[in-house]
Design a protein around this motif. Structure first.
Motif, PDB file in Angstrom:
ATOM      1  N   ILE A 215       0.847  -1.192   0.000  1.00  0.00           N
ATOM      2  CA  ILE A 215       0.000   0.000   0.000  1.00  0.00           C
ATOM      3  C   ILE A 215       0.879   1.238   0.000  1.00  0.00           C
ATOM      4  O   ILE A 215       1.691   1.450   0.916  1.00  0.00           O
ATOM      5  N   ARG A 216       0.726   2.039  -1.044  1.00  0.00           N
ATOM      6  CA  ARG A 216       1.473   3.293  -1.163  1.00  0.00           C
ATOM      7  C   ARG A 216       0.486   4.448  -1.178  1.00  0.00           C
ATOM      8  O   ARG A 216      -0.473   4.452  -1.963  1.00  0.00           O
ATOM      9  N   LEU A 217       0.744   5.435  -0.316  1.00  0.00           N
ATOM     10  CA  LEU A 217      -0.186   6.544  -0.131  1.00  0.00           C
ATOM     11  C   LEU A 217       0.475   7.860  -0.513  1.00  0.00           C
ATOM     12  O   LEU A 217       1.583   8.164  -0.062  1.00  0.00           O
ATOM     13  N   ASP A 218      -0.223   8.629  -1.341  1.00  0.00           N
ATOM     14  CA  ASP A 218       0.153  10.013  -1.630  1.00  0.00           C
ATOM     15  C   ASP A 218      -1.027  10.856  -1.191  1.00  0.00           C
ATOM     16  O   ASP A 218      -2.027  10.953  -1.901  1.00  0.00           O
ATOM     17  N   GLN A 219      -0.947  11.433  -0.006  1.00  0.00           N
ATOM     18  CA  GLN A 219      -2.127  12.024   0.614  1.00  0.00           C
ATOM     19  C   GLN A 219      -1.943  13.501   0.915  1.00  0.00           C
ATOM     20  O   GLN A 219      -0.835  13.979   1.119  1.00  0.00           O
ATOM     21  N   GLY A 220      -3.080  14.207   0.929  1.00  0.00           N
ATOM     22  CA  GLY A 220      -3.094  15.598   1.351  1.00  0.00           C
ATOM     23  C   GLY A 220      -3.413  15.668   2.835  1.00  0.00           C
ATOM     24  O   GLY A 220      -2.712  15.093   3.658  1.00  0.00           O
ATOM     25  N   VAL A 221      -4.512  16.340   3.149  1.00  0.00           N
ATOM     26  CA  VAL A 221      -4.924  16.454   4.560  1.00  0.00           C
ATOM     27  C   VAL A 221      -5.853  15.292   4.894  1.00  0.00           C
ATOM     28  O   VAL A 221      -6.989  15.466   5.300  1.00  0.00           O
ATOM     29  N   SER A 222      -5.351  14.096   4.742  1.00  0.00           N
ATOM     30  CA  SER A 222      -6.165  12.898   4.923  1.00  0.00           C
ATOM     31  C   SER A 222      -5.944  12.278   6.291  1.00  0.00           C
ATOM     32  O   SER A 222      -4.880  12.408   6.891  1.00  0.00           O
ATOM     33  N   SER A 223      -6.979  11.577   6.739  1.00  0.00           N
ATOM     34  CA  SER A 223      -6.886  10.761   7.943  1.00  0.00           C
ATOM     35  C   SER A 223      -6.733   9.314   7.496  1.00  0.00           C
ATOM     36  O   SER A 223      -7.570   8.805   6.750  1.00  0.00           O
ATOM     37  N   VAL A 224      -5.659   8.642   7.945  1.00  0.00           N
ATOM     38  CA  VAL A 224      -5.339   7.302   7.456  1.00  0.00           C
ATOM     39  C   VAL A 224      -5.190   6.337   8.613  1.00  0.00           C
ATOM     40  O   VAL A 224      -4.503   6.625   9.600  1.00  0.00           O
ATOM     41  N   SER A 225      -5.844   5.177   8.482  1.00  0.00           N
ATOM     42  CA  SER A 225      -5.699   4.094   9.452  1.00  0.00           C
ATOM     43  C   SER A 225      -5.424   2.806   8.688  1.00  0.00           C
ATOM     44  O   SER A 225      -6.232   2.382   7.864  1.00  0.00           O
ATOM     45  N   VAL A 226      -4.260   2.192   8.944  1.00  0.00           N
ATOM     46  CA  VAL A 226      -3.867   0.948   8.268  1.00  0.00           C
ATOM     47  C   VAL A 226      -3.561  -0.108   9.321  1.00  0.00           C
ATOM     48  O   VAL A 226      -2.903   0.183  10.327  1.00  0.00           O
ATOM     49  N   ASP A 227      -4.041  -1.321   9.088  1.00  0.00           N
ATOM     50  CA  ASP A 227      -3.766  -2.435   9.991  1.00  0.00           C
ATOM     51  C   ASP A 227      -2.306  -2.866   9.821  1.00  0.00           C
ATOM     52  O   ASP A 227      -1.966  -3.629   8.914  1.00  0.00           O
ATOM     53  N   GLU A 228      -1.443  -2.374  10.699  1.00  0.00           N
ATOM     54  CA  GLU A 228      -0.011  -2.650  10.560  1.00  0.00           C
ATOM     55  C   GLU A 228       0.370  -4.032  11.074  1.00  0.00           C
ATOM     56  O   GLU A 228       1.525  -4.447  10.917  1.00  0.00           O
ATOM     57  N   THR A 229      -0.563  -4.758  11.679  1.00  0.00           N
ATOM     58  CA  THR A 229      -0.265  -6.149  12.011  1.00  0.00           C
ATOM     59  C   THR A 229      -0.222  -6.998  10.733  1.00  0.00           C
ATOM     60  O   THR A 229       0.513  -7.990  10.667  1.00  0.00           O
ATOM     61  N   ARG A 230      -0.984  -6.613   9.718  1.00  0.00           N
ATOM     62  CA  ARG A 230      -0.952  -7.297   8.424  1.00  0.00           C
ATOM     63  C   ARG A 230      -0.008  -6.621   7.449  1.00  0.00           C
ATOM     64  O   ARG A 230       0.617  -7.292   6.614  1.00  0.00           O
ATOM     65  N   PHE A 231       0.085  -5.293   7.546  1.00  0.00           N
ATOM     66  CA  PHE A 231       0.865  -4.520   6.578  1.00  0.00           C
ATOM     67  C   PHE A 231       1.835  -3.608   7.325  1.00  0.00           C
ATOM     68  O   PHE A 231       1.576  -2.414   7.507  1.00  0.00           O
ATOM     69  N   PRO A 232       2.960  -4.150   7.782  1.00  0.00           N
ATOM     70  CA  PRO A 232       3.932  -3.339   8.520  1.00  0.00           C
ATOM     71  C   PRO A 232       4.449  -2.168   7.670  1.00  0.00           C
ATOM     72  O   PRO A 232       4.607  -2.297   6.448  1.00  0.00           O
ATOM     73  N   TYR A 233       4.694  -1.051   8.333  1.00  0.00           N
ATOM     74  CA  TYR A 233       5.156   0.162   7.647  1.00  0.00           C
ATOM     75  C   TYR A 233       6.677   0.223   7.648  1.00  0.00           C
ATOM     76  O   TYR A 233       7.321   0.103   8.682  1.00  0.00           O
ATOM     77  N   ARG A 234       7.236   0.413   6.444  1.00  0.00           N
ATOM     78  CA  ARG A 234       8.682   0.508   6.325  1.00  0.00           C
ATOM     79  C   ARG A 234       9.034   1.300   5.081  1.00  0.00           C
ATOM     80  O   ARG A 234       8.547   1.004   3.991  1.00  0.00           O
ATOM     81  N   GLN A 235       9.873   2.317   5.274  1.00  0.00           N
ATOM     82  CA  GLN A 235      10.377   3.146   4.181  1.00  0.00           C
ATOM     83  C   GLN A 235       9.257   3.695   3.292  1.00  0.00           C
ATOM     84  O   GLN A 235       9.317   3.643   2.067  1.00  0.00           O
TER      85      GLN A 235
END
Length: 264
Positions: A215-235
């Motif tokens: 999942i790659r996000l290019d966001q403005g003034v957005s509110s984002v919630s991602v399940d990081e137990t399934r999709f860990p955030y890195r770089q």
């Protein structure tokens, strides 16, 4: 008669009449100025307009329609749906590419190019959209054939969309939406690219069990919630540990403005 002209004509006549009565020195019971009743009258008229519009939308014909696959081995489908409630799911069978119930009717074109069927779908009626909603019922319930690979592009406006794509064979998915509320259950089989372009929207994306994701996000003034137990955030990327090797995976890119996004 254009409904927008009718609205503004009524408002201007009401305002002009009350201003003229006020300038002439007329007073209502209790000494109130005619202009004092402008906003209450305007709210009453707006309420009548909303109720009348709801009745009119309820009376709009809903058309049952279907699209044949024409022997194609895959289909490229573009849906344009400006307002109302849009449902997309599996359910068509046999020689059908799609079937469904279409508020406002269905206009479509279907052309077979080699083994690929190219299809465009939009409401047969495209009324002007006012602040109080569409003038007619544009609710759609579209069912696609789960045995036919799809390249799917969906363009929506001020609407609410529910897409259950879990049992569909989608090879590529594009979503362009404005001021909308969208919930998508992604396909449960195969690998695909998904590209979402959002305006002032609310978006919920659900990955079925066993489906990996990047999942790659290019966001403005957005509110984002991602399940990081399934999709860990890195770089700068949310990614399943097995994304590169998983047989079932979605590579999701989201370009968002002032959106509320939930991914799980």
């Amino acid at each position: 008669m254009n409904r927008g002209n009718l609205i503004w004509g009524t408002i201007l006549l009401l305002l002009g009449g009350l201003m003229l009565a006020d300038a002439a020195g007329l007073r209502l019971a209790g000494g109130a100025s005619p202009m004092d009743v402008f906003w209450p009258l305007l709210l009453i008229l707006a309420g009548i307009w909303v109720l009348w519009g709801a009745v009119r939308r309820g009376q709009t014909a809903v058309t049952e329609a279907s699209i044949e696959s024409q022997g194609a081995s895959e289909a490229e489908v573009e849906i344009n749906h400006s307002a109302g409630h849009l449902k997309v799911r599996s359910g068509a069978t046999g020689t059908l590419l799609a079937r469904g119930m279409f508020g406002g009717g269905l206009w479509h074109s279907a052309h077979l190019t080699g083994t690929r069927l190219q299809v465009q779908m939009r409401p047969a009626r495209e009324p002007a959209i006012y602040l109080l909603g569409p003038a007619v019922n544009l609710d759609w319930d579209v069912q696609f054939n789960g045995d036919l690979p799809l390249f799917l592009r969906i363009q929506t406006g001020a609407n609410r969309a529910e897409m259950d794509l879990q049992d569909l064979q989608i090879r590529d998915l594009k979503l362009e939406t404005g001021a909308s509320q969208t919930k998508i259950l992604l396909p449960g089989r195969g690998r695909l690219n998904a590209d979402f372009d959002l305006g002032a929207a609310s978006l919920e994306v659900i990955f079925p069990p066993g489906v990996a994701g990047r999942i790659r996000l290019d966001q403005g003034v957005s509110s984002v919630s991602v399940d990081e137990t399934r999709f860990p955030y890195r770089q700068g990327v949310y990614q399943s540990p097995d994304f590169d090797t998983a047989p079932n995976a979605v590579d999701l890119k989201i370009d968002a403005g002032a959106a509320q996004i939930r991914i799980r």
